[in-house]
Design an enzyme around this catalytic site. Structure first.
Site, PDB file in Angstrom:
ATOM      1  CB  SER A  58      10.570  -1.294 -27.516  1.00 40.70           C
ATOM      2  OG  SER A  58      11.757  -1.481 -28.255  1.00 40.70           O
ATOM      3  CE1 TYR A  70       7.888  -4.540 -31.096  1.00 38.28           C
ATOM      4  CE2 TYR A  70      10.045  -3.523 -31.444  1.00 38.28           C
ATOM      5  CZ  TYR A  70       9.117  -4.110 -30.610  1.00 38.28           C
ATOM      6  OH  TYR A  70       9.409  -4.253 -29.276  1.00 38.28           O
ATOM      7  CE  LYS A  80       6.213  -3.047 -28.075  1.00 40.94           C
ATOM      8  NZ  LYS A  80       5.311  -3.723 -27.110  1.00 40.94           N
TER       9      LYS A  80
END
Length: 340
Positions: A124, A149, A153
């Site tokens: 991402s 989050y 990644k």
């Protein structure tokens, strides 16, 4: 060739299954349906014209991985399965570290055990945090994550890179993609968030469809032209095709003992929240009822891609416009409402 698609019943995963089929691959879906519906499988079967193999299981279950690998000769994996709501990750970080990070470690262990060497990882643009300069290139510094989050990644990319460096046969590509929107032209698959949407476009479509109240625009005091946050919105079909291109590039590296690279996948154009709302109104002729609310914790001001590297090395480029994507998203929303 058989490609295992974790999270293959999800928004991006399902569209990638379609594009894999068009490119001549056979997809096997691995999904626990925690953020998708089984009706997606019927939509996929209608689009591609044949049954879809699906293992309903959790990616944190070692026995499930063994079952998939034992019953199938897997040539590569596209790993989508992850939780992705920024706000939820701030309030429930351990949930995100277990599902996103621990499961990726388990997958890599099982890939080595079963001698599966090709991996495309769903990363991402959040790995860039709040970038120092725009547009973001692959040489841009990876900033401290703005949310758990985003941190998952970053961590997963490092784990994959370190694993490749051990020279045990793994070849991998991380795709750092931006904001996927839209839906398949058939309206048989699309974004179907369970509960309250975490992303802008499904919230717009659900608001206009009368399924939700007023749309909240989080923040109008960002240092941007209209004060709202800027993102790079890419049609999900274009994004799905990028995964097929990445897989093809991986399969060309067979003479190499190790291979790892990463690519930005976006349109190269940033659009503010208010610009997206205006584009939706242009695409559909409908008005969006919205109100300005305070900023959300974890959101960055602006991020959009420089995709030169993916254009040149992957031979891939986004083709669909923002207006096209929003029109497809609305057609999908109408189809969902009509089916109910």
């Amino acid at each position: 060739m058989k490609i295992l698609v974790t999270g293959g019943a999800g928004f991006i995963g399902s569209h990638t299954v379609v594009e894999l089929h068009h490119a001549g691959y056979e997809s096997i879906i691995f999904d626990n349906f925690s953020n998708s519906e089984k009706a997606v499988l019927a939509g996929l079967e209608t689009i591609i014209g044949k049954p879809v193999t699906c293992y309903e299981a959790d990616i944190n279950d070692p026995a499930a991985w063994d079952k998939v690998f034992t019953e199938n000769k897997i040539d590569g994996i596209i790993h989508f399965a992850a939780f992705k709501a920024v706000g939820e990750s701030v309030s429930e970080p351990l949930k995100y570290y277990r599902n996103n990070v621990a499961a990726t470690v388990l997958m890599l262990e099982k890939m080595e055990e079963h001698k599966v060497s090709n991996l495309v990882f769903s990363s991402s643009c959040t790995v860039y945090g709040q970038p120092e300069a725009l547009p973001v290139t692959e040489l841009s510094k990876v900033q401290p994550a703005n949310s758990p989050y985003g941190n998952t990644k970053q961590i997963c990319e490092e784990i994959i890179k370190d694993t490749v460096a051990t020279n045990r046969g793994l070849k991998a590509i991380s795709l750092r993609y931006f904001n996927p929107i839209g839906a398949h032209e058939s309206t048989l698959i699309g974004e179907l968030p369970l509960g309250v949407p975490a992303n802008l476009v499904p919230f717009i479509t659900q608001t206009v469809a009368g399924l939700r109240g007023q749309l909240s625009v989080f923040g109008d005091d960002y240092p941007t032209a209209d004060g709202t946050a800027i993102r790079d919105y890419i049609h999900v079909v274009d994004l799905a095709k990028a995964h097929v291109a990445a897989l093809a590039l991986l399969l060309k590296q067979q003479e190499k003992t190790t291979y790892y690279d990463y690519f930005n996948i976006g349109t190269g154009t940033g659009s503010s929240v208010l610009e997206v709302i205006t584009a939706f109104e242009t695409a559909t002729g409908l008005k969006v009822d919205y109100a300005i609310k305070p900023r959300r914790e974890g959101d960055v001001t602006a991020v959009y891609a420089d995709c030169s590297k993916s254009n040149e090395i992957l031979g891939w480029k986004a083709e669909k416009t923002l207006t096209e994507a929003l029109g497809d998203a609305w057609k999908w929303q109408l189809a969902v409402v009509n089916r109910k």
